[in-house]
Design a protein around this motif. Structure first.
Motif, PDB file in Angstrom:
ATOM      1  N   GLU A  20      39.812  16.321  11.209  1.00  0.00           N
ATOM      2  CA  GLU A  20      40.777  15.513  10.538  1.00  0.00           C
ATOM      3  C   GLU A  20      40.238  14.117  10.115  1.00  0.00           C
ATOM      4  N   GLY A  61      56.650  19.758   6.766  1.00  0.00           N
ATOM      5  CA  GLY A  61      55.536  20.430   7.518  1.00  0.00           C
ATOM      6  C   GLY A  61      54.322  20.675   6.675  1.00  0.00           C
ATOM      7  N   GLN A  62      54.669  21.183   5.727  1.00  0.00           N
ATOM      8  CA  GLN A  62      53.545  21.630   4.878  1.00  0.00           C
ATOM      9  C   GLN A  62      52.932  20.646   3.808  1.00  0.00           C
ATOM     10  N   LEU A 110      52.418  17.551   4.717  1.00  0.00           N
ATOM     11  CA  LEU A 110      51.638  16.640   5.276  1.00  0.00           C
ATOM     12  C   LEU A 110      50.291  17.269   5.714  1.00  0.00           C
ATOM     13  N   MET A 111      50.147  18.530   5.320  1.00  0.00           N
ATOM     14  CA  MET A 111      48.919  19.327   5.374  1.00  0.00           C
ATOM     15  C   MET A 111      48.099  19.550   4.009  1.00  0.00           C
ATOM     16  N   ILE A 139      45.333  14.159   6.969  1.00  0.00           N
ATOM     17  CA  ILE A 139      46.029  14.639   8.090  1.00  0.00           C
ATOM     18  C   ILE A 139      45.741  16.175   8.407  1.00  0.00           C
ATOM     19  N   ASN A 190      46.145  19.748  11.499  1.00  0.00           N
ATOM     20  CA  ASN A 190      47.172  20.191  12.373  1.00  0.00           C
ATOM     21  C   ASN A 190      47.569  19.396  13.466  1.00  0.00           C
ATOM     22  N   TYR A 207      47.525  15.975  13.739  1.00  0.00           N
ATOM     23  CA  TYR A 207      48.240  14.759  13.294  1.00  0.00           C
ATOM     24  C   TYR A 207      49.573  15.103  12.858  1.00  0.00           C
ATOM     25  N   ARG A 208      49.480  16.342  12.172  1.00  0.00           N
ATOM     26  CA  ARG A 208      50.766  16.879  11.538  1.00  0.00           C
ATOM     27  C   ARG A 208      51.889  17.001  12.700  1.00  0.00           C
ATOM     28  N   PRO A 223      60.069  19.918  11.009  1.00  0.00           N
ATOM     29  CA  PRO A 223      59.190  20.392   9.962  1.00  0.00           C
ATOM     30  C   PRO A 223      59.614  21.107   8.957  1.00  0.00           C
ATOM     31  N   TRP A 260      50.805   6.968  10.252  1.00  0.00           N
ATOM     32  CA  TRP A 260      49.779   7.583  10.002  1.00  0.00           C
ATOM     33  C   TRP A 260      48.673   6.492   9.897  1.00  0.00           C
ATOM     34  N   LEU A 298      51.829  25.569  14.115  1.00  0.00           N
ATOM     35  CA  LEU A 298      52.930  24.362  14.080  1.00  0.00           C
ATOM     36  C   LEU A 298      53.445  24.402  15.433  1.00  0.00           C
TER      37      LEU A 298
END
Length: 332
Positions: A3, A215-216, A218-219, A227, A229, A231-232, A243, A262, A324
């Motif tokens: 990350e 949730g998606q 942030l990745m 970011i 897995n 940190y998400r 999420p 963040w 997740l």
């Protein structure tokens, strides 16, 4: 996958150990032979990290772009100059509640690593930089120089005293300045690179128009850089955010809070070498958290265990091919 904090730490070590030095480049594996030949004999002139990608500049405007991906790793060997902004941080950046914690004594994790100085190894030690943290082998010194090639090394960068071996990256390529700019232009804001206030506005605006689950988003490195897995999961829990909520349905103040969190967590990660996401720990709990991931996170990797807040079992599911972790009550 490493990350953002890991890549920034790696870039700092290249800044101290490679920039300004002539580099011998080779591709022991042979898969990057042409690129290595272009770099061989040149001087490293600058380095920058953006999100999960690192760019190392050489003279004549040649850049090496490296994205470690899921399996990439850097191995450092030789004389490695520690970054004083890391070595002197004492794990307290952004951790104002940790004043008084005695960090003069090393805090070792299960691998025997003190993350605060993990890329400040002594002469002839090897340091592997992979995933979210670093491990260092501090056994008997190896007097052989250059060190023997171990495994499938895509690229070896060698100075007179330091060696860096790259294995298994997703991307390892030569770029022009225009190509570097184009690559970076596709990335979302990085709090350690971009203006923080401007980054907040950009992140908030993008999320507000997306039907994709937060949730998606942030990745998605085009939405926000760095970011992964861990940190998400932690950012969403700390925000008490479901999420699965579409980005455009997340309250603006929550989106802004996630960005600001963040900013804070990334700084802590860079300075401590660990993805420390727990707050308000007493000195003993802080030392335990630095030594063990099990004591460092709210929900990540805690499937089936009781939520630290409400006691509900933490869920794990697949979202966009990645695991997740979340609390179905606190994040309802």
């Amino acid at each position: 996958m490493p990350e953002g904090h890991s890549v920034h730490r790696i870039a700092r070590q290249f800044e101290r150990n490679y920039v300004g030095r002539r580099v011998a480049a080779s591709s022991p594996q042979g898969r990057f032979a042409e690129g290595a030949a272009m770099l061989d004999g040149r001087t490293a002139t600058a380095v920058r990290a953006v999100g999960k990608q690192m760019f190392l500049e050489f003279d004549d405007d040649l850049w090496l772009r490296v994205h470690l991906g899921m399996y990439g790793a850097w191995d450092f060997a030789g004389e490695i100059i520690a970054d004083p902004t890391i070595a002197s941080a004492n794990g307290r950046m952004g951790q104002t509640n940790q004043r008084g914690t005695d960090l003069d004594a090393p805090i070792l994790d299960s691998a025997g690593e003190n993350s605060l100085t993990s890329i400040g190894a002594p002469r002839r030690a090897r340091v592997r930089v992979r995933m979210s943290e670093q491990t260092t082998g501090l056994g008997a010194e190896d007097d052989q120089w250059p060190p023997p090639v171990v495994g499938q090394v895509r690229l070896r960068l060698l100075t007179d005293i330091t060696c860096a071996d790259l294995r298994g990256p997703t991307a390892c390529q030569i770029q022009t300045p225009d190509e570097v700019a184009a690559t970076i232009a596709k990335l979302g804001p990085d709090p350690l690179v971009d203006d923080i206030a401007a980054g907040e506005e950009q992140f908030t605006a993008v999320v507000a128009r997306k039907p994709t689950a937060i949730g998606q988003l942030l990745m998605d490195q085009s939405v926000v850089s760095g970011i992964g897995n861990v940190y998400r999961a932690e950012l969403l829990f700390r925000a008490r955010q479901n999420p699965h909520t579409p980005g455009r349905d997340v309250r603006e103040e929550v989106v802004r809070d996630i960005w600001r969190d963040w900013v804070r967590l990334l700084a802590i990660g860079v300075e401590t070498g660990q993805m420390m996401t727990m707050d308000d720990l007493d000195p003993d709990a802080y030392r335990a958290a630095m030594a063990s991931r099990d004591d460092r996170h709210w929900v990540y990797h805690r499937a089936g265990l009781p939520c630290r807040i409400c006691g509900t079992a933490i869920l794990v599911e697949e979202m966009a091919t990645r695991k997740l972790y979340w609390c179905p009550r606190c994040q309802a």
